[in-house]
Design an enzyme around this catalytic site. Structure first.
Site, short mmCIF file in Angstrom:
data_model
loop_
_atom_site.label_atom_id
_atom_site.label_comp_id
_atom_site.label_asym_id
_atom_site.label_seq_id
_atom_site.Cartn_x
_atom_site.Cartn_y
_atom_site.Cartn_z
N ARG A 328 38.76 54.53 2.64
CA ARG A 328 38.85 55.61 3.63
C ARG A 328 39.65 56.83 3.17
O ARG A 328 39.24 57.96 3.42
CB ARG A 328 39.37 55.07 4.97
N CYS A 359 40.29 52.70 -11.75
CA CYS A 359 40.26 53.56 -12.93
C CYS A 359 39.84 54.98 -12.58
O CYS A 359 38.78 55.46 -13.02
CB CYS A 359 39.33 52.97 -13.97
N1 LLP Z 1 28.21 52.02 18.02
C1 LLP Z 1 27.50 52.68 17.11
C2 LLP Z 1 26.07 52.87 17.33
C3 LLP Z 1 28.11 53.19 15.96
O1 LLP Z 1 27.40 53.85 15.06
C4 LLP Z 1 29.50 52.97 15.75
C5 LLP Z 1 30.16 53.49 14.55
C6 LLP Z 1 30.20 52.26 16.73
C7 LLP Z 1 29.54 51.80 17.86
C8 LLP Z 1 31.66 51.96 16.60
O2 LLP Z 1 32.48 53.04 16.45
P1 LLP Z 1 34.06 52.84 16.54
O3 LLP Z 1 34.38 52.40 17.94
O4 LLP Z 1 34.43 51.77 15.57
O5 LLP Z 1 34.61 54.16 16.17
N2 LLP Z 1 33.27 54.26 8.28
C9 LLP Z 1 33.83 55.18 9.26
C10 LLP Z 1 33.34 54.87 10.65
C11 LLP Z 1 31.85 55.00 10.83
C12 LLP Z 1 31.45 54.57 12.22
C13 LLP Z 1 30.00 54.66 12.43
N3 LLP Z 1 29.55 54.16 13.67
C14 LLP Z 1 35.34 55.14 9.20
O6 LLP Z 1 35.89 54.40 8.37
O7 LLP Z 1 36.02 55.85 9.94
#
Ligand code: LLP
Length: 450
Positions: A328, A359
């Site tokens: 992240r 690396c």
């Molecule tokens: N529902 C759907 C359809 C989603 O696409 C996502 C997240 C969630 C729920 C859950 O979102 P949350 O409550 O966890 O924010 N890799 C990124 C986050 C990408 C999230 C994509 N979708 C990060 O590390 O911040």
């Protein structure tokens, strides 16, 4: 805001040493090695309960598996009587193994593979969220061929203002997800005429880190407006209004906090003021938090391996993990609170740049304060690493993925062990052991199982 919002609820400091769930963190690092993901189980249970209570009779919530999933996590979700949203066969499998019933599993994703569509066609997953007209047509054809009924939701793509990192913005003009205005209306019409696809609801996920409950009230309104216009196309009595996830979790002590109760109160208010029942009939409201359930329950422990001056001035500290266990900072410039778990009473005010061990120039924390005399061999904790770390981890540099340890009431359970060297090579056969394929211009070359 206080540091306590960022940390696991059962983080306690005694004589300068930090423990979580009654387990001393430095001792845990010694026992299981580093890097290691530590999860405060009571914290997770509390968050699950808090969101359930917040939505109450509107619910139940669905956990967004992508934030963090292993079988043990699925078991906690199952115990809490939540639904779950998954985006792959792997996530569906973990949900099943954790005891979550198929009618509580929803399949999301902007591009679902044949294997993923098979999950709903075979009944392993109860609902699919349609993301494009292409997908709708494909699923309709497959369902007719197979003679099976499939419950679907339509994912809408609407402009809802959310200031967030562009990579995690999932709705609006630039987003790849969901169906915009005319297409969504066309999807509704197609579903009305479909023999096998049963339209059960609508979904809209706007993005990550939304701290204002108002945003979710706006999303709910958009969904209700859309359903009202197309009510006749629905199958069944109850319409699912799925307002997605993206509920904020604090990473730094000054970050805003979204309290589940405030979200719940706003949604109940909206349900009344929007006259939902009157306008569209019986409905079920689904929220899909991932990060807000698990981020603050987790910490990652690293061992300090190097401390040396930077050529540019200042000082660097390197720890024994990095972008493999937490991409992240590299991807989004994310920042974390870093704590020396055996020196908690010392001021964390000596500025350093903190690097991982990959690396490349893998900065894990750009400018943080550590205790002046932090030494090689000391353990540091990155706070709020429960979400999107383990689930996004990689094997870059052929590093082995860290274990996941659940802690509760003084007991540590290794629910996922550290990968072994054999794990790294379980699919790597070398030249002589390789599966050989000879292209046959006359035969079928289709692969099975992808
Ligand atoms: N529902 C759907 C359809 C989603 O696409 C996502 C997240 C969630 C729920 C859950 O979102 P949350 O409550 O966890 O924010 N890799 C990124 C986050 C990408 C999230 C994509 N979708 C990060 O590390 O911040």
């Amino acid at each position: 805001m206080a540091m306590s919002h960022v940390l696991p609820q059962n983080w306690i400091v005694t004589d300068g040493r930090a423990s979580v769930g009654g387990v001393d963190l430095a001792a845990l690092a010694e026992r299981f090695g580093t890097p290691v993901f530590v999860i405060d189980v009571a914290h997770v249970r509390q968050r699950l309960t808090a969101f359930s209570d917040a939505v109450g009779s509107l619910g139940p919530p669905a956990y967004a598996a992508k934030a963090f999933l292993c079988i043990a996590m699925a078991e906690l979700v199952s115990e809490a009587d939540w639904w779950i949203d998954v985006v792959s066969v792997g996530e569906a499998e973990a949900a099943e193994r954790g005891g979550i019933a198929s009618d509580r599993i929803m399949l999301h994703g902007n591009l679902k593979t044949a294997q993923e569509l098979e999950l709903v066609l075979s009944g392993r997953v109860g609902r699919l969220v349609i993301d494009s007209l292409d997908e709708l047509a494909r699923l309709d054809r497959l369902a007719s061929e197979r003679g099976v009924d499939v419950d679907v939701l339509i994912r809408l793509n609407e402009d809802v203002d959310l200031a967030t990192h562009p990579k995690v913005l999932t709705s609006g003009q630039e987003a790849k997800f969901g169906l915009v205005g005319d297409q969504a209306a066309e999807a509704a019409a197609l579903l009305a005429g479909s023999e096998r696809l049963r339209w059960r609801g609508v979904h809209l996920h706007v993005g990550s880190q939304a701290a204002d409950p108002e945003l979710f009230a706006i999303v709910l309104e958009r969904l209700v407006d859309f359903v009202e216009r197309h009510r006749a196309a629905f199958s069944g009595d109850e319409v699912i209004l799925d307002i997605g996830g993206g509920m904020a979790a604090p990473y730094l002590r000054d970050d805003p906090v979204l309290h589940p109760a405030d979200l719940g109160a706003r949604l109940h208010m909206a349900a009344t003021s929007l006259r939902i029942e009157e306008r569209i009939g019986p409905f079920r409201l689904i929220i899909e938090p991932g990060r807000a359930v698990i981020a603050n329950a987790g910490v990652t422990l690293y061992e300090v391996g190097v401390r040396k001056p930077l050529p540019s001035g200042g000082e660097l500290v390197a720890v024994d993990g990095g972008m493999t266990d937490n991409p992240r900072p590299a991807l989004y410039g994310s920042r974390y609170e870093v704590l020396a778990v055996t020196r908690m009473d010392d001021p964390h005010d000596h500025p350093v740049r903190l690097f991982g061990r990959m690396c490349e120039t893998d900065v894990l924390a750009e400018s943080i304060g550590i205790p002046e005399d932090l030494s090689v061999g000391d353990i540091v904790a990155f706070a709020a690493t429960g979400a999107y770390t383990y689930s996004m981890s990689s094997r870059y540099n052929l590093l082995r993925r860290p274990p996941v340890i659940f802690v509760e009431d003084g007991v540590a359970r290794q629910v996922v062990r550290r990968e072994s060297i054999d794990d790294l090579f379980s699919g790597d056969s070398g030249l002589t052991g390789a599966e050989v394929w000879q292209y046959d211009p006359t035969g079928s070359n289709r692969a099975e199982g992808y």
